[in-house]
Design an enzyme around this catalytic site. Structure first.
Site, PDB file in Angstrom:
ATOM      1  N   CYS A 163      84.609 111.123  25.947  1.00  0.00           N
ATOM      2  CA  CYS A 163      84.685 112.447  26.569  1.00  0.00           C
ATOM      3  C   CYS A 163      83.416 113.218  26.221  1.00  0.00           C
ATOM      4  O   CYS A 163      82.974 113.187  25.077  1.00  0.00           O
ATOM      5  CB  CYS A 163      85.914 113.178  26.031  1.00  0.00           C
ATOM      6  SG  CYS A 163      86.095 114.848  26.681  1.00  0.00           S
ATOM      7  N   LEU A 164      82.858 113.925  27.199  1.00  0.00           N
ATOM      8  CA  LEU A 164      81.624 114.680  26.940  1.00  0.00           C
ATOM      9  C   LEU A 164      81.848 115.802  25.928  1.00  0.00           C
ATOM     10  O   LEU A 164      80.902 116.268  25.306  1.00  0.00           O
ATOM     11  CB  LEU A 164      81.065 115.255  28.251  1.00  0.00           C
ATOM     12  CG  LEU A 164      80.529 114.223  29.253  1.00  0.00           C
ATOM     13  CD1 LEU A 164      80.084 114.909  30.534  1.00  0.00           C
ATOM     14  CD2 LEU A 164      79.375 113.411  28.659  1.00  0.00           C
ATOM     15  N   GLY A 179      82.790 112.069  34.444  1.00  0.00           N
ATOM     16  CA  GLY A 179      83.684 113.137  34.874  1.00  0.00           C
ATOM     17  C   GLY A 179      83.468 114.384  34.037  1.00  0.00           C
ATOM     18  O   GLY A 179      83.018 114.302  32.887  1.00  0.00           O
ATOM     19  N   HIS A 215      92.141 111.448  32.987  1.00  0.00           N
ATOM     20  CA  HIS A 215      91.441 112.125  31.889  1.00  0.00           C
ATOM     21  C   HIS A 215      91.072 113.567  32.279  1.00  0.00           C
ATOM     22  O   HIS A 215      91.272 114.503  31.497  1.00  0.00           O
ATOM     23  CB  HIS A 215      90.184 111.306  31.539  1.00  0.00           C
ATOM     24  CG  HIS A 215      89.342 111.877  30.447  1.00  0.00           C
ATOM     25  ND1 HIS A 215      89.155 111.246  29.234  1.00  0.00           N
ATOM     26  CD2 HIS A 215      88.606 113.012  30.390  1.00  0.00           C
ATOM     27  CE1 HIS A 215      88.355 111.988  28.482  1.00  0.00           C
ATOM     28  NE2 HIS A 215      87.993 113.065  29.159  1.00  0.00           N
ATOM     29  N   GLU A 216      90.548 113.729  33.492  1.00  0.00           N
ATOM     30  CA  GLU A 216      90.110 115.072  33.921  1.00  0.00           C
ATOM     31  C   GLU A 216      91.293 115.996  34.186  1.00  0.00           C
ATOM     32  O   GLU A 216      91.251 117.180  33.837  1.00  0.00           O
ATOM     33  CB  GLU A 216      89.205 114.989  35.157  1.00  0.00           C
ATOM     34  CG  GLU A 216      87.908 114.196  34.967  1.00  0.00           C
ATOM     35  CD  GLU A 216      87.146 114.537  33.702  1.00  0.00           C
ATOM     36  OE1 GLU A 216      87.154 115.714  33.284  1.00  0.00           O
ATOM     37  OE2 GLU A 216      86.551 113.629  33.100  1.00  0.00           O
ATOM     38  N   HIS A 231      92.425 117.444  31.054  1.00  0.00           N
ATOM     39  CA  HIS A 231      91.617 118.590  30.609  1.00  0.00           C
ATOM     40  C   HIS A 231      92.170 119.897  31.184  1.00  0.00           C
ATOM     41  O   HIS A 231      92.193 120.921  30.509  1.00  0.00           O
ATOM     42  CB  HIS A 231      90.156 118.447  31.069  1.00  0.00           C
ATOM     43  CG  HIS A 231      89.296 117.677  30.120  1.00  0.00           C
ATOM     44  ND1 HIS A 231      89.087 118.079  28.818  1.00  0.00           N
ATOM     45  CD2 HIS A 231      88.561 116.550  30.282  1.00  0.00           C
ATOM     46  CE1 HIS A 231      88.271 117.211  28.220  1.00  0.00           C
ATOM     47  NE2 HIS A 231      87.939 116.268  29.088  1.00  0.00           N
ATOM     48  N   GLN A 247      85.668 122.463  30.484  1.00  0.00           N
ATOM     49  CA  GLN A 247      84.625 121.926  29.601  1.00  0.00           C
ATOM     50  C   GLN A 247      83.322 122.721  29.702  1.00  0.00           C
ATOM     51  O   GLN A 247      82.465 122.624  28.833  1.00  0.00           O
ATOM     52  CB  GLN A 247      84.333 120.463  29.938  1.00  0.00           C
ATOM     53  CG  GLN A 247      85.455 119.518  29.526  1.00  0.00           C
ATOM     54  CD  GLN A 247      85.079 118.082  29.839  1.00  0.00           C
ATOM     55  OE1 GLN A 247      85.205 117.638  30.979  1.00  0.00           O
ATOM     56  NE2 GLN A 247      84.590 117.356  28.838  1.00  0.00           N
TER      57      GLN A 247
END
Ligand code: NI
Length: 168
Positions: free
Chosen positions: A91-92, A46, A133-134, A137, A51
């Protein structure tokens, strides 16, 4: 298409709330394509617009094995959640750190797709976690916010060390 730069923990934009997408413009469609490509390149499941430096309420997700079925969610909203479970999460924007986080195992989310159609998704397991999670963000929240203070502090210290060494 392009591989975009992913903002890492410490970047101010990750702590700013994203704005509602009013119109699905050409730019949004292009950004979505680039985000999908960037997500696959970074081996993530994701990626949210903030991000990649855009404070817009949309994200891309693909939890499939073959990574050929991306979902682009514009203005996603979680309208229902149940059955809390603990799963390992990463997480990226916080690469190489994985921690257990308690979230809903089942969610229902509404969103708009790239063609402007209203959609509803009933998700369970990894997909349900990815959506939560997204969406976090977009609200300037990160998964480490759910960790106990001492654990988060260990991670922050480690990141500081990495920054000093030029590895962040
Ligand atoms: Ni993330």
């Amino acid at each position: 298409m392009a591989i975009l730069n992913i903002e890492k923990y410490g970047s101010k934009i990750l702590r700013q709330k994203s704005k509602h997408v009013d119109k699905i413009t050409k730019d949004i469609k292009l950004l979505a394509k680039d985000m999908v490509e960037t997500m696959y390149f970074a081996k993530g499941v994701g990626l949210a617009a903030p991000q990649v430096g855009q404070l817009l309420r949309f994200c891309v997700i693909d939890v499939s094995q073959d990574q050929k079925s991306p979902i682009v969610m514009i203005n996603p909203e979680i309208v229902f959640g149940e059955d809390k479970k603990i799963l390992n999460e990463g997480c990226l924007s916080i690469p190489e750190f994985y921690e257990k986080v308690k979230r809903f195992d089942k969610v229902i989310a509404n969103y708009t797709d790239l063609d402007g159609s209203k959609k509803e998704v009933k998700a369970q397991g990894v997909l349900a976690v990815a959506i939560q999670h997204e969406v976090d963000h977009l609200d300037a929240k990160l998964f480490i916010d759910y960790l106990p203070d001492f654990k988060r502090k260990v991670i922050e210290k480690e990141i500081k060390r990495k920054k000093k060494a030029g590895n962040w």
